[in-house]
Design a protein around this motif. Structure first.
Motif, PDB file in Angstrom:
ATOM      1  N   GLU A 149       1.284  -3.377   4.835  1.00 54.34           N
ATOM      2  CA  GLU A 149       2.158  -3.374   6.014  1.00 54.34           C
ATOM      3  C   GLU A 149       2.913  -4.693   6.121  1.00 54.34           C
TER       4      GLU A 149
ATOM      5  N   HIS B 205      -0.556   1.922  13.202  1.00 56.40           N
ATOM      6  CA  HIS B 205      -0.177   1.064  14.340  1.00 56.40           C
ATOM      7  C   HIS B 205       0.781   1.894  15.194  1.00 56.40           C
TER       8      HIS B 205
ATOM      9  N   HIS C 274      -3.705   4.221   7.713  1.00 55.52           N
ATOM     10  CA  HIS C 274      -3.780   3.093   8.649  1.00 55.52           C
ATOM     11  C   HIS C 274      -2.669   3.326   9.671  1.00 55.52           C
TER      12      HIS C 274
ATOM     13  N   ASP D  97      -4.734  -3.651   3.667  1.00 54.27           N
ATOM     14  CA  ASP D  97      -3.862  -3.178   4.752  1.00 54.27           C
ATOM     15  C   ASP D  97      -2.424  -3.435   4.297  1.00 54.27           C
TER      16      ASP D  97
HETATM   17 ZN   LIG Z   1      -2.576  -3.228  10.288  1.00 50.96          ZN
END
Ligand SMILES: [Zn+2]
Length: 344
Positions: free
Chosen positions: A11, A85, A83, A9
């Motif tokens: 980020e 958010h 991914h 991931d």
């Molecule tokens: Zn994340």
């Protein structure tokens, strides 16, 4: 037949703090060196919404390094995956920090037109990052693993060509977000699904390759390595809590999530010790001996912000090499898995 898939991931911290150079670019450069050494590849789950916002606002010059890194990884055979958010899309940068829009925390609960808009925007931006007209991601991981309720988000993502999800961690439970992956515990190593990620559907066009977990006693979660990670999402959450009062109900829900006889320990290549990683894999190897012909994709998770023990990752790749367990990406095994599904 075990195949190991490493997923990263990619980020900064979930509350919008931290620098791209320290939490994304530099640690990933070090991880790439280790994977290149073993001629292995991993899946890079690029959290696109923060990168788009940071680029447009001009708040972190290292965005150019990040974009170059993603493009370079794509060219070198690392899988670039989506991914998301979504709380970043309405974010505002004020007085030196990001204010995220937590009303858009879970993509799946947003109105359908808003989901469609976010999916288009995120896939388009990822295409710009890899700088390849032919490119479209096939794999997805939801922010905070929230792929429930599944139906609307799955429909919009599949419209843009996504087919593989890796958001489920069997046994997962977050009452505050209505996340409940306990029903998935009875599923196999992977499954097809359509409108509910927990429910196998032989006609489903989506494939779930869950993050591998083992159910353990809650006290086993507290190893010195996990507790010692100052950069843990848990420590970020607690600093956020100091600023915004958290209701008693929210706190109680979190406590009840944790106070279970069995708790799902994710197969995390950043947070587990070498002994934990190898012993978890040894138990999979024992299961595989009972049934060596069936494919067992074992998905490991890590976060770029947690990459501070590369020696363990190097040693674990060495262990997999000795055991002759291939390290692959979702793209690599997709055709294979589709064949297996058709034959069942
Ligand atoms: Zn994340």
């Amino acid at each position: 037949m075990i195949k190991c898939i490493f997923t990263l991931d990619y980020e900064i911290y979930g509350n919008g703090t931290g620098s791209l150079n320290d939490l994304v670019y530099e640690p990933t450069e070090r991880l790439l060196q280790v994977f290149d050494k073993w001629e292995a590849r991993f899946v890079n789950f690029v959290e696109v919404s923060e990168f788009e916002q940071i680029e447009h606002s001009g708040t972190d010059a290292a965005i150019e390094l990040v974009k170059r890194q993603v493009k370079d990884m794509h060219r070198r055979g690392y899988e670039i995956a989506l991914h998301l958010h979504p709380q970043w899309y309405n974010a505002r940068f004020a007085q030196g920090h990001w204010e995220l829009d937590y009303t858009e925390y879970n993509l799946c609960t947003l109105p359908q037109p808003r989901i469609a808009e976010i999916v288009d925007r995120s896939v388009n931006y990822l295409g710009q990052m890899v700088d390849d007209r032919q490119f479209g991601p096939i794999s997805f991981r939801a922010g905070n693993w929230l792929f429930q309720p599944t139906e609307n988000a799955a429909r919009e993502l599949s419209r843009r060509g996504l087919r593989i999800d890796s958001s489920v961690f069997k046994g997962g439970l977050q009452r505050n977000h209505q996340l409940d992956y306990r029903p998935a515990r009875k599923n196999g190593y992977y499954w097809t699904f359509s409108s509910d990620v927990n429910v196998p559907d032989s006609k489903g066009e989506w494939l779930e390759l869950p993050i591998y977990t083992e159910m353990v006693a809650p006290w086993k979660m507290a190893t010195s390595k996990r507790m010692g990670m100052g950069t843990s999402p848990a420590s970020v959450k607690s600093s956020v809590q100091k600023k915004t009062p958290v209701s008693l109900r929210t706190k109680l829900n979190r406590a009840f999530d944790f106070l279970r006889p069995g708790y799902p320990l994710k197969f995390d290549f950043c947070r587990m010790t070498l002994a934990e990683l190898t012993s978890m894999m040894e138990r999979v190897i024992l299961q595989d001996r009972q049934d060596p012909d069936s494919l067992k994709p074992i998905v490991s998770i890590g976060h770029s912000k947690d990459l501070n023990d590369l020696e363990t990752i190097d040693a674990f790749l060495s262990f997999l090499h000795q055991k002759k367990i291939p390290v692959v990406t979702f793209e690599n095994i997709f055709a294979n898995v589709a064949e297996v599904i058709q034959s069942t």
